[in-house]
Design an enzyme around this catalytic site. Structure first.
Site, mmCIF file in Angstrom:
data_model
loop_
_atom_site.group_PDB
_atom_site.id
_atom_site.type_symbol
_atom_site.label_atom_id
_atom_site.label_comp_id
_atom_site.label_asym_id
_atom_site.label_seq_id
_atom_site.Cartn_x
_atom_site.Cartn_y
_atom_site.Cartn_z
ATOM 1 N N ASN A 276 0.956 -1.077 0.184
ATOM 2 C CA ASN A 276 -0.181 -0.068 0.111
ATOM 3 C C ASN A 276 0.782 1.275 -0.236
ATOM 4 O O ASN A 276 1.632 1.589 0.897
ATOM 5 C CB ASN A 276 -0.906 -0.003 1.069
ATOM 6 C CG ASN A 276 -1.970 1.011 1.363
ATOM 7 O OD1 ASN A 276 -1.683 2.242 0.557
ATOM 8 N ND2 ASN A 276 -3.020 0.931 2.156
ATOM 9 N N VAL A 277 0.685 2.040 -1.146
ATOM 10 C CA VAL A 277 1.685 3.243 -1.094
ATOM 11 C C VAL A 277 1.520 4.371 -0.113
ATOM 12 O O VAL A 277 2.414 5.004 0.147
ATOM 13 C CB VAL A 277 1.452 4.093 -2.509
ATOM 14 C CG1 VAL A 277 1.930 3.095 -3.568
ATOM 15 C CG2 VAL A 277 -0.045 4.564 -2.733
ATOM 16 N N ASN B 11 2.377 6.366 -10.173
ATOM 17 C CA ASN B 11 1.207 6.262 -11.016
ATOM 18 C C ASN B 11 -0.152 5.981 -10.110
ATOM 19 O O ASN B 11 -1.100 6.228 -10.353
ATOM 20 C CB ASN B 11 1.135 5.175 -12.179
ATOM 21 C CG ASN B 11 -0.081 4.905 -12.858
ATOM 22 O OD1 ASN B 11 -0.721 5.549 -13.554
ATOM 23 N ND2 ASN B 11 -0.660 3.643 -12.346
ATOM 24 N N SER C 83 -2.419 15.144 -13.603
ATOM 25 C CA SER C 83 -3.710 15.059 -14.398
ATOM 26 C C SER C 83 -3.944 16.486 -14.840
ATOM 27 O O SER C 83 -3.690 17.586 -14.288
ATOM 28 C CB SER C 83 -4.907 14.688 -13.659
ATOM 29 O OG SER C 83 -6.125 14.891 -14.325
ATOM 30 N N TYR D 149 -9.171 15.527 -5.708
ATOM 31 C CA TYR D 149 -8.444 14.866 -6.707
ATOM 32 C C TYR D 149 -7.509 16.323 -7.358
ATOM 33 O O TYR D 149 -6.416 15.836 -7.522
ATOM 34 C CB TYR D 149 -9.604 14.387 -7.975
ATOM 35 C CG TYR D 149 -8.684 13.840 -8.939
ATOM 36 C CD1 TYR D 149 -7.979 12.412 -8.669
ATOM 37 C CD2 TYR D 149 -8.586 14.279 -10.331
ATOM 38 C CE1 TYR D 149 -7.352 11.859 -9.718
ATOM 39 C CE2 TYR D 149 -7.929 13.473 -11.059
ATOM 40 C CZ TYR D 149 -7.465 12.372 -10.845
ATOM 41 O OH TYR D 149 -6.599 11.764 -11.969
ATOM 42 N N ALA D 150 -8.384 17.173 -7.491
ATOM 43 C CA ALA D 150 -7.639 18.247 -8.048
ATOM 44 C C ALA D 150 -6.559 18.944 -7.380
ATOM 45 O O ALA D 150 -5.349 19.240 -7.616
ATOM 46 C CB ALA D 150 -8.592 19.405 -8.592
ATOM 47 N N LYS E 214 -3.606 16.380 -7.530
ATOM 48 C CA LYS E 214 -2.729 16.368 -8.653
ATOM 49 C C LYS E 214 -2.205 18.028 -8.981
ATOM 50 O O LYS E 214 -0.869 17.861 -9.406
ATOM 51 C CB LYS E 214 -3.877 16.214 -10.059
ATOM 52 C CG LYS E 214 -4.295 14.714 -9.746
ATOM 53 C CD LYS E 214 -3.370 13.634 -9.929
ATOM 54 C CE LYS E 214 -3.791 12.304 -9.958
ATOM 55 N NZ LYS E 214 -2.851 11.272 -9.806
ATOM 56 N N ILE F 171 -8.466 9.859 -20.936
ATOM 57 C CA ILE F 171 -7.864 8.663 -21.699
ATOM 58 C C ILE F 171 -8.870 7.612 -21.642
ATOM 59 O O ILE F 171 -9.511 7.513 -20.519
ATOM 60 C CB ILE F 171 -6.730 8.311 -20.712
ATOM 61 C CG1 ILE F 171 -5.595 9.560 -20.669
ATOM 62 C CG2 ILE F 171 -5.860 7.368 -21.475
ATOM 63 C CD1 ILE F 171 -5.230 10.152 -22.094
#
Length: 248
Positions: free
Chosen positions: A63-64, A90, A142, A155-156, A159, A188
């Site tokens: 687990n990162v 990633n 992203s 999320y923003a 990233k 993507i």
């Protein structure tokens, strides 16, 4: 031409999706790729796919977000291969919600995987790379980190944070001949986007100057560029793979 022949490349979150596409391209270019992901069965399947293609691949689970997991994994890779040439951060998740409805655990989970995980893995890799005085670290950011998006504040933030983190690490690591760059994918074609309603996909297509979604291989090609000697004089940069969506 094998552009990263005999390099050892760790790619987090690479049992499937964009991560696996990066691993496959790196392996095709001569690297030994390390599939690092949460699920042991998925890791084994990904490694076997690459081995069946005649490529060099190995797998580790962890687990990162847990420093002890990554310490174990990175130490195991170093013990077995004596070096780490490339790290691709990633691994990432989304837990979308409008800000007023967003639960603290949704915020914390995304911050933990996307940002804390990148920090932990970069720190582990740097300890090895600084002794080698060489290495390339690639952070998968992203376009959302460049332009924001409603319903994706968590999320923003991660990233955008990864992009700033990339620049800081690039300045800090440069004296040791270690380069750090970021790739910012746009829309993507993945399992995630395949679940989007057709009207949403159509609206994205209209917003993208090239008029279509990208492929995982489009992201992998840019990662390959950053991983190899073709980008030897490039560090601290963020390049978008987005069909022109964020051009300015």
């Amino acid at each position: 031409m094998e552009r990263i022949k005999d390099k050892i490349a760790i790619i987090t979150g690479s049992a499937r999706g964009i991560g696996f596409s990066i691993a496959e391209m790196f392996a095709a270019e001569g690297a030994t790729v390390i599939i690092l992901d949460l699920n042991a069965e998925a890791v084994d399947e990904a490694v076997q796919k690459l081995v069946n293609l005649g490529y060099k691949a190995d797998g580790f689970t962890g687990n990162v977000t847990k420093s002890e997991d990554m310490e174990t994994a990175f130490n195991a890779v170093t013990a077995k291969y004596s070096k780490i040439d490339i790290l691709v951060n990633n691994a990432g998740i989304t837990k979308d919600n409008l800000l007023l409805r967003m639960k603290e655990e949704e915020w914390d989970a995304v911050i933990a995987v996307n940002l804390r995980g990148t920090f932990i893995c970069t720190q582990k890799a740097f300890k090895v790379m600084m002794k080698q005085r060489s290495g390339s670290i690639i952070n998968i950011a992203s376009v959302i980190g460049l332009m924001g998006n409603a319903g994706q504040a968590n999320y923003a933030a991660t990233k955008g944070g990864m992009i700033a983190f990339t620049k800081s690490c690039a300045k800090e690591f440069a004296p040791r001949n270690i380069r750090v760059n970021a790739v910012a994918p746009g829309f993507i074609q993945t399992e995630m986007t395949a679940k989007l309603p057709p009207e949403v996909v159509e609206s994205y297509g209209k917003a993208i100057p090239l008029g279509k979604m990208g492929l995982p291989s489009d992201v992998a090609k840019l990662c390959l560029f950053f991983a190899g000697d073709d980008s030897a004089y490039i560090t601290g940069q963020t390049l978008a793979v987005d069909g022109g969506l964020t051009m300015y």
